[in-house]
Structure formats: C-alpha cells, structure tokens
Design a protein around this motif. Structure first.
Motif, short mmCIF file in Angstrom:
data_model
loop_
_atom_site.label_atom_id
_atom_site.label_comp_id
_atom_site.label_asym_id
_atom_site.label_seq_id
_atom_site.Cartn_x
_atom_site.Cartn_y
_atom_site.Cartn_z
N THR A 1 3.45 9.94 1.87
CA THR A 1 4.11 8.68 1.48
C THR A 1 3.29 7.93 0.42
O THR A 1 3.85 7.20 -0.39
CB THR A 1 4.36 7.78 2.71
N HIS B 1 -1.78 10.79 2.49
CA HIS B 1 -0.49 11.04 3.14
C HIS B 1 0.61 11.15 2.08
O HIS B 1 0.57 10.50 1.04
CB HIS B 1 -0.19 9.87 4.09
N THR C 1 8.20 -1.00 6.86
CA THR C 1 7.48 0.26 7.10
C THR C 1 6.39 0.48 6.05
O THR C 1 6.45 -0.08 4.95
CB THR C 1 8.42 1.51 7.03
N ILE C 2 5.44 1.34 6.40
CA ILE C 2 4.38 1.69 5.44
C ILE C 2 5.00 2.44 4.25
O ILE C 2 4.60 2.24 3.11
CB ILE C 2 3.30 2.56 6.11
N THR C 3 5.97 3.29 4.53
CA THR C 3 6.60 4.05 3.45
C THR C 3 7.16 3.09 2.40
O THR C 3 6.96 3.28 1.19
CB THR C 3 7.73 4.95 4.01
N SER D 1 -4.50 11.57 9.06
CA SER D 1 -3.43 11.86 10.03
C SER D 1 -3.46 13.31 10.52
O SER D 1 -2.82 13.63 11.52
CB SER D 1 -2.07 11.56 9.41
N ALA E 1 -2.80 3.89 8.96
CA ALA E 1 -1.71 3.96 9.94
C ALA E 1 -2.22 4.43 11.31
O ALA E 1 -1.79 3.93 12.35
CB ALA E 1 -0.63 4.92 9.45
N HIS E 2 -3.14 5.40 11.29
CA HIS E 2 -3.58 5.98 12.57
C HIS E 2 -4.80 5.28 13.16
O HIS E 2 -5.09 5.46 14.34
CB HIS E 2 -3.87 7.48 12.39
N ASP F 1 -4.67 3.34 3.54
CA ASP F 1 -3.60 3.40 4.55
C ASP F 1 -4.22 3.83 5.88
O ASP F 1 -4.56 4.99 6.07
CB ASP F 1 -2.55 4.43 4.08
N ASP G 1 -6.21 7.62 2.48
CA ASP G 1 -5.96 7.35 3.91
C ASP G 1 -7.20 6.75 4.54
O ASP G 1 -8.32 7.05 4.12
CB ASP G 1 -5.69 8.66 4.66
N SER H 1 3.96 1.12 13.89
CA SER H 1 4.83 2.17 14.41
C SER H 1 4.05 3.22 15.21
O SER H 1 4.65 4.10 15.80
CB SER H 1 5.60 2.84 13.28
#
Ligand SMILES: Cc1ncc(COP(=O)(O)O)c(C=O)c1O
Length: 433
Positions: A156, A154, A129-131, A204, A231-232, A229, A200, A272
């Motif tokens: 995390t 974020h 996971t990114i976390t 997010s 993620a999105h 990061d 980020d 994810s």
C-alpha cells in the motif's frame, strides 16, 4: 406507465445477465499466477468463515485455531468494547455520512486528543484506512520532488508512491535494512529537490523492528521527511521496553518504543489490527494536519469510519489503559513459547524480534500449497505467504499470535509444527561458518 427509453431498456436487459461481459480481456500479469491458483483452490485463501468462537473459526464443517488474525490484543472479542458500541449507535446513528471537511462527530475529536496524548505526538489526524492515507498523503508530501521507498515497504506504500510518481515525483527504491544505501542515495540527489522516505515500522512479514533511529538521523541530516507505517507495531510495542515488559508499555508504537522524537517524522498507524476497528491515523505537526484537511482527498470527499468503529476505538483506549500491559505480557509469553519450539525443531524463521508475527519459509523441495493443506487438515489456520507477496526465497506461511489465543491453542500449534518439521523440508537456520 410510460415506455422506457431505448437507453433504459438496454440497462434493464444488461442487469438480467448472470455473467458480465467485458469489452476486452483484462491484461493478466503472469507474476500473479501462483497466487491466482492458490486463491482459486486453496482452503486457506479467500475462505468463507462461517462462525467464530474465541480464536477458533469454522470453515465449512472444519474447526481450526486461528493464527491469521491481526487483532493482536483480542479487542475484537472484548465484552466491554462490544457493549460500548450500542450506546454510541443510539447517540449518533450508524454512520456519520458527512465527509470530515463538512463536519466530524465529537467522537473524532475525542479520539484525536486521546491518541495524541497516548503517542506523545505533536498532533494526530484520523482517516478511515492506512491505504487511503498512503494513496492520498504520500503524493501531497512528495509533490514534484523525490520519493524514496524501502524495498520491503508494504504494497500500500508502493501504491501511494506510484500515485506520487504519476503526479510528478521521481521515485527511487532503496535496499531494505541498509541505512547506508539511503544515505548514499540522498547524498547523490540535488540539494534543491524536496525528499520523502517511506518505510514500514514493524515489518508485516518478518515481524522485525527497523532501526528507525538511524533512518531518522540520516533523514534529518539530509533534510528528508521520514514517513513510517507502523500498522503492526501500534498497540503491540510501546515506551520503556525492559526484560519484564519486552514489548514496552502502553502500546504507543515504534517512535516511543525506540525512544525517538517525532522531529521530522510522520508516523502512520491504524486501528484495524490491535484495536480491531476500521480507522487509521497520522501523527504529525498541526500545520501539516491543517494543510492535509484541504489537500488530502479522503478528508474532503470520502465517507468516514462508521460510528461502531469510532466507539470501538474509544472503548479500546479504556481497555488498553486498564489491561493493555497485561495483554501484551501474555502475548509476549505465548509468542516466546512458539519461537522456542521453532528453535528446538531447528526451523528457520525471519523473526528475530520476539514480536507475534512469525514467518516460516518453506524449503526448496516444498510446495506452499501442500504445506498449507497439511496445516489446514491439522486444524491450524495461518496466512500463506505466496509469491509475489514475498520474495521467492521467503515463500512460506505466517503465524500471528493474539492475546485471545489460549495456551491450549499454542500447545496444538507447537505439536503440529513438530509434525510439519518431520514431514516437510522447510528452511533451516544457516550453519555458522
Ligand atoms: C504495513 C501495513 N500497512 C497498511 C495496511 C493496510 O491497512 P488498512 O487496512 O488500514 O488500509 C496493512 C494491512 O495489512 C499493513 O500490514
């Protein structure tokens, strides 16, 4: 049968208790009060989802259209991806329980090779996971030097930075969307200390794209590693954006979307969200990858992602290649319909990018609890953006659109937004002077 020892008897009797007793009261930070209240009482928080049907979900006996999903490409529901899982389960079993340092099923290597190619990156490394990546890799990269963090990064990322501070790094917070403040701070630091700046990619909450090119230029000039990061963004944005493909092509993330190079950048992303799987990655130089294999705890000690997640990603690459650009184009069109409606209603959103994350802050006289209940009653499921998840001025709700939403669901959302605009204050765009 032998008599249990007194210690074992103690364990038996404790396990029969229905309410656990802690030796002392857990200290509660009053900042979490709003969120605690919503979690305990709001139908759109900590909900039990009984059933899904496409992007319709059932909570209790109430069916709602789901605008809280991050499965942006709809891969969670794609039949080709779902069918691919059983085949790999038969080959590999349910879970490769070795830590990655002990051994990785070939699926990992196949994913890393394809991902490196898709991103056009020097190399990639997968962890669950990114976390886990943030909390284990940021401290390694920061060492005892300086770690700077974007104020809107974020949570995390913050956690990773806090661990880094506990291990000897000095932590600085830098105002968001203000590269000049980063430049000033870096200029004031002693040239001898190693520096890392964490931020980020696609935000997010706002859905906006930061000026990574300017941040990268500054970081290169001041010998600072830039850690992003996305993620999105991964899966949603990619290379060669144009008027006919506003999100770009191939979904290969923010560095390619902005036509940047990976020099001096560690890109972090995850499967994810757009790929609907439990797996995350870093794009990085091979020598750093090899160092992290011995220095980042999850590579050495953590259980890996399950076979189903790895299979989902490999099948996701195939579907992304065949259908991804069409799905992104549908997603852009549905998002535009919602943003046009928001503008027609005179509502304010933080989104200025056209990406499918749309936060609507409530007005001064509104209560997020009441706004959320209204949306729930009208069959719309969203993410409540409560304090302290967002600053007080941005408290509201976040709509996320995915390629699996239907035009009818967008019609329903737009109709309910109209009713919302009549009934609640909601924030309005600032009037130009
Ligand atoms: C920007 C960002 N980073 C990291 C995460 C956490 O990702 P993961 O589930 O892979 O730990 C999220 C999830 O919400 C996120 O939005």
């Amino acid at each position: 049968m032998s008599t249990p020892s007194p210690a074992f008897e103690g364990q038996l009797s404790t396990s029969r208790l229905t309410t656990a007793v802690l030796p002392h009261e857990v200290r509660r930070d009053p900042r979490w009060d709003d969120l605690e209240r919503l979690r305990a009482s709001h139908p759109m928080m900590d909900a039990i989802i009984e059933e899904v049907d496409g992007r319709r979900i059932r909570v209790g006996d109430h069916w709602l259209s789901d605008f809280a999903s991050c499965n942006y490409l709809g891969f969670d529901l794609h039949p080709v991806i779902i069918e691919s899982v059983a085949r790999e389960l038969r080959r590999w079993g349910t879970h490769p329980s070795w830590s990655r340092l002990l051994g990785s099923p070939r699926l990992y290597i196949d994913i890393e090779e394809e991902l490196t190619d898709l991103l056009g990156a020097p190399d990639t490394l997968l962890l669950p996971t990114i976390t886990l990546i943030h909390t284990s890799v940021i401290p390694v990269l920061a060492g005892e030097g300086t770690v700077l963090v974007d104020a809107q990064a974020h949570k995390t990322i913050y956690e990773g930075c806090t661990v880094a501070r506990g291990m000897g790094a000095t932590l600085h917070r830098v105002r968001s969307n203000d590269p000049s403040e980063l430049e000033q701070t870096l200029r004031s630091l002693p040239a001898t200390s190693s520096r890392l700046f964490c931020m980020d990619g696609v935000n997010s909450m706002t859905g906006n794209v930061p000026d990574i090119s300017e941040y990268a230029r500054i970081c290169r000039e001041y010998d600072t590693l830039l850690y992003v990061d996305d993620a999105h963004g991964f899966g949603v944005i990619g290379e060669d954006p144009s008027s006919s493909a506003p999100y770009g092509r191939r979904g290969n993330s923010i560095v390619r979307y902005l036509d940047e190079s990976y020099d001096n950048i560690v890109l972090v992303g995850g499967f994810s969200k757009s790929y609907s799987s439990l797996l995350a990655f870093m794009a990085l130089p091979t020598d750093l990858k090899n160092h992290l294999k011995v220095a980042a705890a999850p590579y050495l000690y953590s259980g890996p992602s399950p076979t189903a997640s790895l299979a989902t990603v490999l099948a996701g690459f195939r579907v992304n290649e065949a259908e991804g650009d069409d799905l992104r184009s549908d997603l852009a069109a549905m998002t535009k319909r919602v943003l046009d409606r928001i503008s027609e209603l005179g509502l304010f959103t933080l989104n200025s990018s056209g990406l499918p994350i749309i936060e609507l802050p409530v007005g001064a006289g509104d209560d997020i609890d009441a706004v959320g209940r209204f949306l729930f009653d009208r069959g719309i499921y969203v993410t409540l953006a409560a304090y302290p998840l967002v600053p007080r001025s941005q408290v509201g709700f976040r709509i996320q659109i995915t390629a699996a939403n239907t035009d009818e669901e967008i019609d329903q959302l737009n109709e309910v937004l109209g009713e919302l605009a009549e009934r609640f204050d909601m924030q309005r765009p600032p009037v130009p002077c």
